[in-house]
Design an enzyme around this catalytic site. Structure first.
Site, PDB file in Angstrom:
ATOM      1  N   HIS A  21       0.832  -1.211   0.000  1.00 31.64           N
ATOM      2  CA  HIS A  21       0.000   0.000   0.000  1.00 31.64           C
ATOM      3  C   HIS A  21       0.864   1.258   0.000  1.00 31.64           C
ATOM      4  CE1 HIS A  21      -4.137  -1.728   0.734  1.00 31.64           C
ATOM      5  NE2 HIS A  21      -3.341  -2.791   0.773  1.00 31.64           N
ATOM      6  N   ASP A 117      -5.574   6.123   1.888  1.00 28.18           N
ATOM      7  CA  ASP A 117      -5.854   4.758   1.447  1.00 28.18           C
ATOM      8  C   ASP A 117      -7.319   4.450   1.738  1.00 28.18           C
ATOM      9  OD1 ASP A 117      -6.097   1.803   1.583  1.00 28.18           O
ATOM     10  OD2 ASP A 117      -3.943   1.883   1.205  1.00 28.18           O
TER      11      ASP A 117
END
Ligand code: UDP
Length: 460
Positions: A21, A117
């Protein structure tokens, strides 16, 4: 103040704290910086300590800063469970983020926008308390996000009772083509909740960014664009491997694992297309039995192979097997490598991968065909596209008892590696590489979308 009047905007970039990520958001940060946007990327205090990062450290032009996830000494590994980690991260992280925004807002560079995110929905709530623009960043491919959207809104009922699954913009899907959390929602309830929750407040996000590019999944992008303000801004692969427009952007630079430098010199000596590069990413933990089948399958092919097994996972590699691999003289096991450097090496003939989204899109961008052995989360859907939509690889068939045999592995690798059998896949891989370069180059779909994102900042 002068800088703000000249239009320079400041974006706070907040990834979920794991390798898969962090990489895409850091790469996106570099792109924005190259276009004159000031970017501060925020990781956790634990990551900063374990990697000896300073808040003034620059990752290229990208500034770093930190918030606490509530586990400053041990990170995720310190938590009892994923759900405990996530709820503590939300509680402690929200306060820590408020303080961080206040600190920046009282400096010469106040924040204009928070890119977060999509797993960290609470970040948007904090951003909105400060009246900031909020952009949700989906690190996974659009098709996977749209499947989750369908489930979240009850348009696709789980557990799935009727096959094949039909979702506008996607190919027809079998059960084992769906993300693991959809295939079996009871398997990892905390992760199921996490991926569903991405949509709980998405209507409040000003922009939705997806790490993909338009031509890779045009039909699903068109479908999903009808339900949210979506911009594809990928592939988030260093510019050096694509358009070469961002100075010094050669690799993913924040490695959470210890790099092993022996791999590149080992690779340099190998003939073109003779090496199978094997990696199952940062999170997959294979059992001893799986490692054994993979090792014998690799050795059975007669090709060279470079296999990444992070130290923590090496305990499952039987000692005897390590010796067999040494003795065969064609295999090298390493802890962690600079994957893009390996994928771009001429010695590599195929990528035997778990089909994590970053690995998949990196292989597409570098024109490397794949042998897919998806394990969980979004990987089965990525593998479906690799095999049936982009036609750049094949998926290893798994037996009903869940075991993949060495024979199946060996045969699948041969199909991709051997000259005639794999020709079509290699041609297709080159085609996707070309389209990825076009997307990020000036006037390409991604480049236009990034400019549109920046224009939105200027209007804020
Ligand atoms: N990676 C790397 N070196 C390695 C193995 C992986 O740099 O030895 C990088 C890879 O380039 C990718 C990321 O780690 O950017 C893995 O992300 P992915 O989504 O493929 O898998 P995950 O680790 O999230 O399962």
């Amino acid at each position: 103040m002068e800088e703000r009047e000249s239009g320079c905007r400041h974006v706070l970039m907040i990834p979920y704290p794991s390798q898969g990520h962090i990489n895409p958001m850091l790469q996106f940060s570099k792109r924005l910086s190259s276009k004159g946007v000031r970017v501060t990327m925020v990781t956790t205090t634990f990551i900063s300590k374990s990697m000896h990062l300073q808040s003034s450290s620059l990752l290229g032009p990208v500034q770093l800063d930190f918030i606490s996830d509530g586990y400053d000494q041990g990170g995720f590994a310190q938590a009892d469970s994923i759900s405990t980690y996530l709820s503590r991260m939300q509680e402690v992280g929200s306060n820590s983020l408020r303080e961080l925004i206040q600190k920046h807002n009282s400096s010469d560079h106040p924040i204009d926008c928070v890119v977060y995110d999509s797993f960290l929905v609470w970040v948007l709530d904090v951003a909105k308390e400060f009246g900031l623009l909020g952009a949700s960043f989906f690190t996974q491919m659009c098709a996977v996000n749209y499947i989750y959207y369908y489930v979240y809104h009850g348009l696709l009922k789980v557990p799935i009772s009727s096959l094949p699954i039909s979702i506008p913009g996607l190919p027809l899907l079998d059960l084992n083509d769906t993300p693991a959390f959809v295939y079996d929602p009871g398997f990892y309830p905390a992760y199921f909740h996490l991926v569903m929750n991405q949509f709980s407040n998405i209507h409040k996000a000003d922009i939705v960014l997806v790490n993909s590019f338009y031509h890779l999944e045009d039909q699903v992008v068109d479908s999903m664009s009808k339900v949210c303000p979506l911009l594809t801004i990928g592939p988030t692969v260093p510019s050096f491997h694509l358009d070469k427009a961002v100075p010094n952007d050669t690799d993913n630079v924040l490695n959470l694992f210890q790099l092993d430098s022996s791999a590149i010199s080992w690779l340099q000596e190998k003939p073109a297309g003779s090496v199978i590069y094997v990696s199952f990413g940062s999170m997959v933990c294979l059992s001893s039995q799986e490692m054994e089948e993979i090792a014998w399958g690799l050795m059975g092919t007669g090709f060279n192979f470079l296999w990444v097994i992070p130290d923590l996972q090496k305990k499952n590699l039987p000692k005897e097997l390590g010796k067999e691999i040494d003795a065969c003289g064609r295999g090298l096991i390493v802890n962690w490598i600079t994957q893009l450097e390996v994928l771009s090496n001429k010695g590599v003939g195929c990528f035997f991968t778990h089909c994590g989204w970053n690995s998949t899109i990196e292989a597409l961008c570098l024109g490397v065909p794949m042998v897919a052995l998806p394990q969980w989360t979004d990987q089965p859907t990525n593998a479906k596209f690799v095999e049936d939509v982009w036609k750049v690889g094949i998926r290893v068939r798994v037996k009903e008892n869940g075991i993949v045999t060495r024979e199946e592995i060996e045969n699948s690798i041969r199909v991709v590696m051997e000259k005639d059998l794999g020709r079509e896949m290699r041609i297709n891989a080159k085609k996707w590489k070309k389209l990825a370069i076009e997307a990020v180059s000036q006037g390409g779909t991604t480049d236009n979308n990034i400019n549109e994102f920046i224009n939105n900042l200027k209007r804020s």
